[in-house]
Design a protein around this motif. Structure first.
Motif, PDB file in Angstrom:
ATOM      1  N   LEU A  60       0.809  -1.220   0.000  1.00 47.34           N
ATOM      2  CA  LEU A  60       0.000   0.000   0.000  1.00 47.34           C
ATOM      3  C   LEU A  60       0.837   1.263   0.000  1.00 47.34           C
ATOM      4  O   LEU A  60       0.405   2.302  -0.505  1.00 47.34           O
ATOM      5  CB  LEU A  60      -0.926   0.009   1.225  1.00 47.34           C
ATOM      6  CG  LEU A  60      -1.838  -1.214   1.397  1.00 47.34           C
ATOM      7  CD1 LEU A  60      -2.677  -1.061   2.653  1.00 47.34           C
ATOM      8  CD2 LEU A  60      -2.720  -1.400   0.179  1.00 47.34           C
ATOM      9  N   ALA A  61       2.022   1.204   0.577  1.00 52.44           N
ATOM     10  CA  ALA A  61       2.891   2.375   0.640  1.00 52.44           C
ATOM     11  C   ALA A  61       4.279   1.934   1.060  1.00 52.44           C
ATOM     12  O   ALA A  61       4.465   0.828   1.570  1.00 52.44           O
ATOM     13  CB  ALA A  61       2.338   3.408   1.631  1.00 52.44           C
ATOM     14  N   GLY A  62       5.246   2.809   0.852  1.00 52.03           N
ATOM     15  CA  GLY A  62       6.608   2.506   1.266  1.00 52.03           C
ATOM     16  C   GLY A  62       7.445   3.757   1.303  1.00 52.03           C
ATOM     17  O   GLY A  62       7.192   4.707   0.555  1.00 52.03           O
ATOM     18  N   ASN A  63       8.436   3.810   2.191  1.00 54.52           N
ATOM     19  CA  ASN A  63       9.345   4.942   2.159  1.00 54.52           C
ATOM     20  C   ASN A  63      10.361   4.734   1.032  1.00 54.52           C
ATOM     21  O   ASN A  63      10.340   3.717   0.332  1.00 54.52           O
ATOM     22  CB  ASN A  63      10.023   5.160   3.517  1.00 54.52           C
ATOM     23  CG  ASN A  63      10.920   3.994   3.935  1.00 54.52           C
ATOM     24  OD1 ASN A  63      11.161   3.059   3.168  1.00 54.52           O
ATOM     25  ND2 ASN A  63      11.431   4.063   5.157  1.00 54.52           N
ATOM     26  N   MET A  64      11.231   5.695   0.865  1.00 56.98           N
ATOM     27  CA  MET A  64      12.141   5.642  -0.283  1.00 56.98           C
ATOM     28  C   MET A  64      13.020   4.396  -0.260  1.00 56.98           C
ATOM     29  O   MET A  64      13.197   3.721  -1.280  1.00 56.98           O
ATOM     30  CB  MET A  64      13.007   6.906  -0.329  1.00 56.98           C
ATOM     31  CG  MET A  64      13.941   6.961  -1.529  1.00 56.98           C
ATOM     32  SD  MET A  64      14.827   8.538  -1.646  1.00 56.98           S
ATOM     33  CE  MET A  64      13.493   9.657  -2.051  1.00 56.98           C
ATOM     34  N   LEU A  65      13.553   4.055   0.918  1.00 57.66           N
ATOM     35  CA  LEU A  65      14.436   2.898   1.000  1.00 57.66           C
ATOM     36  C   LEU A  65      13.647   1.600   0.852  1.00 57.66           C
ATOM     37  O   LEU A  65      14.139   0.631   0.268  1.00 57.66           O
ATOM     38  CB  LEU A  65      15.191   2.914   2.335  1.00 57.66           C
ATOM     39  CG  LEU A  65      16.259   1.828   2.526  1.00 57.66           C
ATOM     40  CD1 LEU A  65      17.230   1.791   1.352  1.00 57.66           C
ATOM     41  CD2 LEU A  65      17.005   2.051   3.833  1.00 57.66           C
ATOM     42  N   GLY A  66      12.420   1.579   1.343  1.00 56.21           N
ATOM     43  CA  GLY A  66      11.593   0.396   1.173  1.00 56.21           C
ATOM     44  C   GLY A  66      11.282   0.134  -0.279  1.00 56.21           C
ATOM     45  O   GLY A  66      11.324  -1.012  -0.751  1.00 56.21           O
ATOM     46  N   ARG A  67      10.993   1.195  -1.021  1.00 60.80           N
ATOM     47  CA  ARG A  67      10.704   1.033  -2.454  1.00 60.80           C
ATOM     48  C   ARG A  67      11.967   0.631  -3.217  1.00 60.80           C
ATOM     49  O   ARG A  67      11.902  -0.117  -4.184  1.00 60.80           O
ATOM     50  CB  ARG A  67      10.126   2.328  -3.015  1.00 60.80           C
ATOM     51  CG  ARG A  67       8.739   2.651  -2.473  1.00 60.80           C
ATOM     52  CD  ARG A  67       8.185   3.934  -3.110  1.00 60.80           C
ATOM     53  NE  ARG A  67       8.185   3.828  -4.556  1.00 60.80           N
ATOM     54  CZ  ARG A  67       7.275   3.164  -5.262  1.00 60.80           C
ATOM     55  NH1 ARG A  67       6.304   2.534  -4.640  1.00 60.80           N
ATOM     56  NH2 ARG A  67       7.342   3.123  -6.579  1.00 60.80           N
ATOM     57  N   ALA A 118       9.683   4.197  -8.619  1.00 62.91           N
ATOM     58  CA  ALA A 118      10.517   3.005  -8.765  1.00 62.91           C
ATOM     59  C   ALA A 118      11.375   3.195  -9.993  1.00 62.91           C
ATOM     60  O   ALA A 118      10.940   3.761 -10.982  1.00 62.91           O
ATOM     61  CB  ALA A 118       9.639   1.768  -8.904  1.00 62.91           C
ATOM     62  N   ARG A 119      12.624   2.726  -9.932  1.00 64.89           N
ATOM     63  CA  ARG A 119      13.545   2.979 -11.031  1.00 64.89           C
ATOM     64  C   ARG A 119      14.060   1.686 -11.613  1.00 64.89           C
ATOM     65  O   ARG A 119      14.204   0.685 -10.922  1.00 64.89           O
ATOM     66  CB  ARG A 119      14.724   3.829 -10.552  1.00 64.89           C
ATOM     67  CG  ARG A 119      14.310   5.165  -9.994  1.00 64.89           C
ATOM     68  CD  ARG A 119      15.510   6.039  -9.768  1.00 64.89           C
ATOM     69  NE  ARG A 119      16.405   5.477  -8.779  1.00 64.89           N
ATOM     70  CZ  ARG A 119      17.647   5.875  -8.587  1.00 64.89           C
ATOM     71  NH1 ARG A 119      18.149   6.820  -9.336  1.00 64.89           N
ATOM     72  NH2 ARG A 119      18.400   5.331  -7.666  1.00 64.89           N
ATOM     73  N   SER A 120      14.374   1.762 -12.880  1.00 65.55           N
ATOM     74  CA  SER A 120      14.950   0.594 -13.549  1.00 65.55           C
ATOM     75  C   SER A 120      16.388   0.415 -13.105  1.00 65.55           C
ATOM     76  O   SER A 120      17.142   1.373 -12.986  1.00 65.55           O
ATOM     77  CB  SER A 120      14.900   0.792 -15.063  1.00 65.55           C
ATOM     78  OG  SER A 120      15.590  -0.245 -15.708  1.00 65.55           O
ATOM     79  N   HIS A 121      16.760  -0.816 -12.847  1.00 67.19           N
ATOM     80  CA  HIS A 121      18.150  -1.083 -12.496  1.00 67.19           C
ATOM     81  C   HIS A 121      18.579  -2.413 -13.095  1.00 67.19           C
ATOM     82  O   HIS A 121      19.434  -3.094 -12.571  1.00 67.19           O
ATOM     83  CB  HIS A 121      18.348  -1.088 -10.988  1.00 67.19           C
ATOM     84  CG  HIS A 121      17.331  -1.916 -10.258  1.00 67.19           C
ATOM     85  ND1 HIS A 121      16.463  -2.740 -10.837  1.00 67.19           N
ATOM     86  CD2 HIS A 121      17.049  -2.025  -8.968  1.00 67.19           C
ATOM     87  CE1 HIS A 121      15.690  -3.332  -9.963  1.00 67.19           C
ATOM     88  NE2 HIS A 121      16.038  -2.927  -8.806  1.00 67.19           N
ATOM     89  N   ALA A 122      17.944  -2.794 -14.169  1.00 67.33           N
ATOM     90  CA  ALA A 122      18.286  -4.064 -14.797  1.00 67.33           C
ATOM     91  C   ALA A 122      19.727  -4.038 -15.268  1.00 67.33           C
ATOM     92  O   ALA A 122      20.220  -3.028 -15.748  1.00 67.33           O
ATOM     93  CB  ALA A 122      17.354  -4.327 -15.974  1.00 67.33           C
ATOM     94  N   VAL A 129       9.879  -5.847  -7.127  1.00 66.60           N
ATOM     95  CA  VAL A 129       8.430  -6.063  -7.036  1.00 66.60           C
ATOM     96  C   VAL A 129       7.679  -4.924  -7.706  1.00 66.60           C
ATOM     97  O   VAL A 129       6.743  -5.135  -8.476  1.00 66.60           O
ATOM     98  CB  VAL A 129       7.994  -6.208  -5.567  1.00 66.60           C
ATOM     99  CG1 VAL A 129       6.483  -6.414  -5.466  1.00 66.60           C
ATOM    100  CG2 VAL A 129       8.721  -7.364  -4.896  1.00 66.60           C
ATOM    101  N   PHE A 130       8.095  -3.669  -7.423  1.00 71.54           N
ATOM    102  CA  PHE A 130       7.435  -2.507  -7.998  1.00 71.54           C
ATOM    103  C   PHE A 130       7.607  -2.437  -9.509  1.00 71.54           C
ATOM    104  O   PHE A 130       6.735  -1.928 -10.212  1.00 71.54           O
ATOM    105  CB  PHE A 130       7.966  -1.224  -7.353  1.00 71.54           C
ATOM    106  CG  PHE A 130       7.462  -0.977  -5.969  1.00 71.54           C
ATOM    107  CD1 PHE A 130       6.173  -0.527  -5.748  1.00 71.54           C
ATOM    108  CD2 PHE A 130       8.270  -1.198  -4.866  1.00 71.54           C
ATOM    109  CE1 PHE A 130       5.695  -0.305  -4.466  1.00 71.54           C
ATOM    110  CE2 PHE A 130       7.810  -0.976  -3.579  1.00 71.54           C
ATOM    111  CZ  PHE A 130       6.516  -0.527  -3.378  1.00 71.54           C
ATOM    112  N   ASN A 131       8.719  -2.935 -10.016  1.00 70.15           N
ATOM    113  CA  ASN A 131       8.984  -2.864 -11.451  1.00 70.15           C
ATOM    114  C   ASN A 131       8.493  -4.083 -12.217  1.00 70.15           C
ATOM    115  O   ASN A 131       8.681  -4.159 -13.429  1.00 70.15           O
ATOM    116  CB  ASN A 131      10.491  -2.689 -11.702  1.00 70.15           C
ATOM    117  CG  ASN A 131      10.967  -1.284 -11.371  1.00 70.15           C
ATOM    118  OD1 ASN A 131      10.238  -0.312 -11.534  1.00 70.15           O
ATOM    119  ND2 ASN A 131      12.197  -1.172 -10.881  1.00 70.15           N
TER     120      ASN A 131
END
Length: 329
Positions: free
Chosen positions: A135-142, A311-315, A148-150
Motif C-alpha cells: 500500500l505504501a513505502g518509504n524511499m528505502l523500502g521502495r 521506482a527505477r529501472s536497475h536491470a 516487485v514494484f517494477n
C-alpha cells in the motif's frame, strides 16, 4: 471451498502431523494405516467422544464452545497461528447465514502513517494488507523492493488502483527465485499468510480472486495451498539478492496498525557494522540520487495515498544467476 470443507481439511491435515509418540500414546510397534493420530485418539486427548470429534472433523462446528475448541487445539498441538485459524473458522461457521461482516478493503494509508514511514531514515519500511498488496513505502523500502514494484506481473490484470502484490510476484515472476535467496521458504510463508487471512476474511472478494488466480497459474501455489499451513508473520531474517546492492541479510519486524485494521508495517534493518549494513547504506544513497531512467511513475502510494518516490529501472543486461528459476503453470 466452503467452511465445512475448510474445517474438515484443516483438522485432518493437523491430525496427520502429530505422531503417537509426540502425543504420548504408546504404539507398541503396531502398523498404522493413517499418518499421525487416529480420530479416537484425538477425541480421547481432547476429552470428548469419538462421535463428537468425528462430527467436528466433518465440519459440523456450529455451536461448539471455545473450551472444546481449545481442548481440540491442545490435543492436536496447534501453535499460535493454527489456534487462531481454528477459532476464525469456527467464528465464520457460527455466523448467521448472510450476516457475516465484511471488512472493508484497507487501501488508503493515513497521512500520519506516511510521515512515520518517511521519518524512518536508514530503515526500509512498507505497509501491506493481508492479501500481500503493498500500500505504501518509504524511499528505502521502495528501493529494496524495486524488483516487485517494477514487475508488471505483480500488478495483476485490471486491478483497481494498480497495487503491486507480493504473492503474484513470488509465484508468477520467474525472477523472484533470484531476488529471494530463500525463495522456497518465502513462497511457503506467503501461502501460509494468505491461508490465515482467508480464515479471518472468507468474504474478501479480492483475496478469493487472488487465490483462484494463483491456484490456476502456479502448480506450486496450488500444492502449498492444499497443505492448509498457516503462519503469523512477526519477526525474522530475510535474505535478498538485490541487482543494485548485492546480497543483503536483513532483520524484519512487523507492526500492526490497530487503527487501520488489516494494515501492517514491515521494517527491515541490518546488523550494525555488517556487510549488509554497508549494502543497505549504498542502496539508500542510490535511491536518493536523481534517477537516470524511470520505468514506472505510478507508485503504490499514488492510489493508496502513500509515498511517491518513483521506482527505477536497475536491470543489468547479461546478469546471470546460478539458481533454478521456478516454473509456472
Amino acid at each position: 471451498m466452503d467452511r465445512k470443507e475448510e474445517i474438515r481439511e484443516f483438522l485432518i491435515s493437523r491430525r496427520a502431523k502429530v505422531s503417537p509418540e509426540q502425543a504420548g500414546i504408546p504404539s507398541y510397534g503396531e502398523l498404522r494405516r493413517v499418518p499421525g493420530l487416529r480420530r479416537e485418539e484425538v477425541a480421547q486427548l481432547a476429552g470428548v467422544s469419538t462421535d463428537y470429534y468425528t462430527r467436528l472433523e466433518r465440519g459440523s462446528i456450529r455451536g461448539v464452545s471455545d473450551s472444546v475448541l481449545e481442548a481440540v487445539a491442545s490435543a492436536l498441538q496447534l501453535d499460535e497461528a493454527e489456534r487462531a485459524h481454528l477459532m476464525d473458522l469456527a467464528r465464520t461457521a457460527n455466523a448467521p447465514s448472510g450476516r457475516m461482516p465484511r471488512r472493508p478493503a484497507q487501501q488508503r494509508v493515513r497521512p500520519g502513517v506516511l510521515r512515520l514511514l518517511d521519518g524512518m531514515t536508514g530503515v526500509a519500511a512498507m505497509v501491506q494488507n493481508g492479501r500481500g498488496d503493498v500500500l505504501a513505502g518509504n524511499m528505502l523500502g521502495r528501493a529494496l523492493y524495486s524488483e516487485v514494484f517494477n514487475s508488471a506481473v505483480s500488478y495483476g490484470r485490471d486491478v483497481p488502483g494498480r497495487l503491486p502484490n507480493q504473492a503474484r510476484y513470488i509465484f508468477l515472476d520467474p525472477r523472484a527465485a533470484d531476488f529471494y535467496a530463500d525463495w522456497n521458504a518465502i513462497a511457503a510463508i506467503m501461502v501460509a499468510m494468505l491461508r490465515l487471512e482467508s480464515g479471518r476474511n472468507p468474504h474478501d472478494r479480492a483475496l478469493n480472486e487472488l487465490v483462484g488466480e494463483l491456484t490456476t497459474r502456479s502448480g506450486l501455489f496450488a500444492a502449498l495451498w492444499a497443505g492448509h499451513d498457516v503462519r503469523i508473520h512477526t519477526t525474522g531474517t530475510k535474505r535478498f539478492h538485490h541487482p543494485v546492492a548485492g546480497d543483503l541479510s536483513l532483520q524484519y519486524e512487523t507492526l500492526d496498525l490497530p487503527g487501520d485494521e488489516g494494515q501492517v508495517v514491515f521494517t527491515f534493518t541490518a546488523e550494525p557494522g555488517s556487510a549488509s549494513a554497508t549494502a543497505l547504506a549504498f542502496l539508500a544513497s542510490w535511491a536518493a540520487s536523481p534517477p537516470e531512467e524511470t520505468t514506472q511513475t505510478a507508485t503504490a502510494g499514488d492510489p493508496a495515498g502513500g509515498s511517491t518516490a518513483p521506482a527505477r529501472s536497475h536491470a543489468q543486461p547479461g546478469r546471470t544467476t546460478g539458481k533454478t528459476e521456478p516454473s509456472h503453470d
